[in-house]
Design a protein around this motif. Structure first.
Motif, short mmCIF file in Angstrom:
data_model
loop_
_atom_site.label_atom_id
_atom_site.label_comp_id
_atom_site.label_asym_id
_atom_site.label_seq_id
_atom_site.Cartn_x
_atom_site.Cartn_y
_atom_site.Cartn_z
N GLN A 6 -16.46 -6.53 4.61
CA GLN A 6 -15.77 -6.31 3.34
C GLN A 6 -14.54 -7.19 3.21
O GLN A 6 -13.78 -7.38 4.17
CB GLN A 6 -15.36 -4.84 3.22
N ARG B 249 0.83 -1.21 0.00
CA ARG B 249 0.00 0.00 0.00
C ARG B 249 0.86 1.25 0.00
O ARG B 249 2.00 1.25 0.43
CB ARG B 249 -1.05 0.03 1.11
N LEU C 224 -7.20 -9.32 0.72
CA LEU C 224 -7.19 -8.96 2.14
C LEU C 224 -7.21 -10.26 2.94
O LEU C 224 -7.78 -11.26 2.50
CB LEU C 224 -8.42 -8.11 2.47
N LEU D 143 -8.42 4.24 -2.05
CA LEU D 143 -9.38 4.05 -0.96
C LEU D 143 -9.44 5.27 -0.04
O LEU D 143 -8.42 5.68 0.52
CB LEU D 143 -8.96 2.83 -0.15
N HIS E 100 -15.83 3.81 3.58
CA HIS E 100 -14.90 3.83 2.44
C HIS E 100 -15.58 4.34 1.18
O HIS E 100 -16.75 4.03 0.92
CB HIS E 100 -14.43 2.41 2.07
N LYS F 226 -10.77 6.57 3.53
CA LYS F 226 -11.19 6.02 4.83
C LYS F 226 -11.11 7.13 5.86
O LYS F 226 -10.08 7.81 5.96
CB LYS F 226 -10.26 4.88 5.23
N TYR G 64 -15.15 -8.66 -4.83
CA TYR G 64 -15.37 -7.94 -3.58
C TYR G 64 -16.50 -8.59 -2.80
O TYR G 64 -17.58 -8.81 -3.34
CB TYR G 64 -15.69 -6.44 -3.83
N HIS H 87 -15.71 -2.60 10.27
CA HIS H 87 -15.17 -1.50 11.07
C HIS H 87 -16.05 -0.26 10.96
O HIS H 87 -16.87 -0.13 10.05
CB HIS H 87 -13.72 -1.20 10.72
N TYR I 154 -6.62 -0.36 -5.95
CA TYR I 154 -7.68 0.63 -5.75
C TYR I 154 -7.23 1.78 -4.88
O TYR I 154 -6.32 1.65 -4.07
CB TYR I 154 -8.98 0.01 -5.25
N LEU J 175 -4.09 0.64 -2.56
CA LEU J 175 -3.87 -0.74 -2.13
C LEU J 175 -3.65 -1.58 -3.38
O LEU J 175 -4.46 -1.52 -4.32
CB LEU J 175 -5.07 -1.28 -1.34
N MET K 157 -18.73 1.92 0.84
CA MET K 157 -18.96 0.99 1.95
C MET K 157 -19.30 1.80 3.19
O MET K 157 -18.51 2.65 3.63
CB MET K 157 -17.71 0.15 2.22
N GLU L 297 -13.23 -7.66 6.90
CA GLU L 297 -13.17 -6.55 7.86
C GLU L 297 -14.59 -6.07 8.17
O GLU L 297 -15.43 -6.01 7.28
CB GLU L 297 -12.44 -5.35 7.25
O1 UGY Z 1 -7.76 -0.13 5.64
C1 UGY Z 1 -8.85 -0.66 5.33
O2 UGY Z 1 -9.87 -0.49 5.98
C2 UGY Z 1 -8.86 -1.53 4.08
N1 UGY Z 1 -8.06 -2.72 4.28
N2 UGY Z 1 -10.19 -1.86 3.66
C3 UGY Z 1 -10.44 -2.33 2.39
O3 UGY Z 1 -9.52 -2.48 1.60
N3 UGY Z 1 -11.73 -2.56 2.09
#
Ligand code: UGY
Ligand code: MN
Length: 248
Positions: free
Chosen positions: A225, A155, A181, A239, A191, A241, A202, A187, A237, A173, A219, A185
């Motif tokens: 995810q 990343r 991944l 991203l 995103h 966040k 995905y 959280h 991609y 990423l 998201m 995840e």
């Molecule tokens: O950092 C992140 O939350 C990341 N790993 N999430 C994602 O790629 N969907």
């Protein structure tokens, strides 16, 4: 399944493919098309993310006022970001800039070629212990991608992820073929995701979606995810966040 059929509105997410785009307009861009990939109308999104196509020699038709922080990422062509007469930066493809919310600006594409860029807009959420960040700019190639705990997954952070003054991160990423991944995840952070290269699968909530370059995914907080790059080639991609804040 046609490409347009890949577009989806699921529980806690959207998938928007190029075949789904229905360009809109915004006053500051005149007749240049703007695809609203997500805005706060898509609750609970706190961001607007826009795909803006500038004509050759085009750009903003007026100075865009302060009030929101913004992040620009140039996809094609070159875009000059002008804050003041003495403060302008020309961003080639892969170039990016962050402007804090007290900063008005203008954008201009080069005279020779049209340009496309992504713009992320949000209301800055400050923190009592930190001054708001200043403007910055750079290019995706300024630093190498850093390894992660997963072999074949690297990343590149475009904003300083260790600085709590920032309330969001923008990261690239990158996954080697077949790599993904290492977990599903779930959280609190949301995103906005733009596929810059390649594709894969995905996992979003209880669904699986085939994704490819130029797809966008929103998201929501707590959307389960996961991602695995296709075996055909690397995938990458950009991203968004939100970071460093407690969700209130
Ligand atoms: O950092 C992140 O939350 C990341 N790993 N999430 C994602 O790629 N969907
Ligand atoms: Mn995530």
């Amino acid at each position: 399944m046609t490409d347009a059929d890949r577009g989806a509105l699921g529980h806690g997410y959207t998938v928007v493919t190029p075949a789904n785009h229905y360009p809109s307009r915004l006053p500051e861009f005149g007749d240049q098309p703007v695809v609203k990939l997500v805005t706060p109308r898509m609750a609970p999104s706190r961001i607007g993310e826009y795909l803006v196509s500038l004509h050759a020699g085009g750009g903003t038709t007026r100075r865009v006022g302060a009030g929101y922080e913004r992040f620009f990422y140039v996809l094609d062509g070159a875009v000059t970001v002008r804050i003041a007469a003495s403060e302008r930066r020309t961003l080639p493809a892969g170039g990016f800039a962050y402007l804090p919310s007290d900063t008005a600006y203008e954008l201009r594409a080069g005279d020779d070629a049209p340009a496309r860029l992504l713009i992320v807009k949000r209301q800055y959420e400050g923190h009592a212990a930190h001054d708001a960040p200043g403007a910055l700019s750079g290019h995706r190639d300024d630093q190498p991608f850093a390894p992660t705990a997963v072999a074949g997954f690297t990343r590149r952070e475009l904003l300083p992820v260790d600085d709590p003054a920032f309330d969001f991160a923008m990261s690239l990423l990158r996954f080697e073929p077949g790599v993904g991944l290492d977990k599903i995840e779930v959280h609190d952070e949301e995103h906005g995701l733009w596929m810059t290269e390649g594709g894969g699968t995905y996992v979003l909530g209880t669904d699986e979606h085939a994704v490819q370059a130029e797809d966008f995914i929103y998201m929501a907080p707590y959307c389960p995810q996961g991602f695995t790059a296709s075996a055909d080639g690397p995938a990458e991609y950009l991203l968004y966040k939100d970071t460093w804040r407690d969700g209130f």
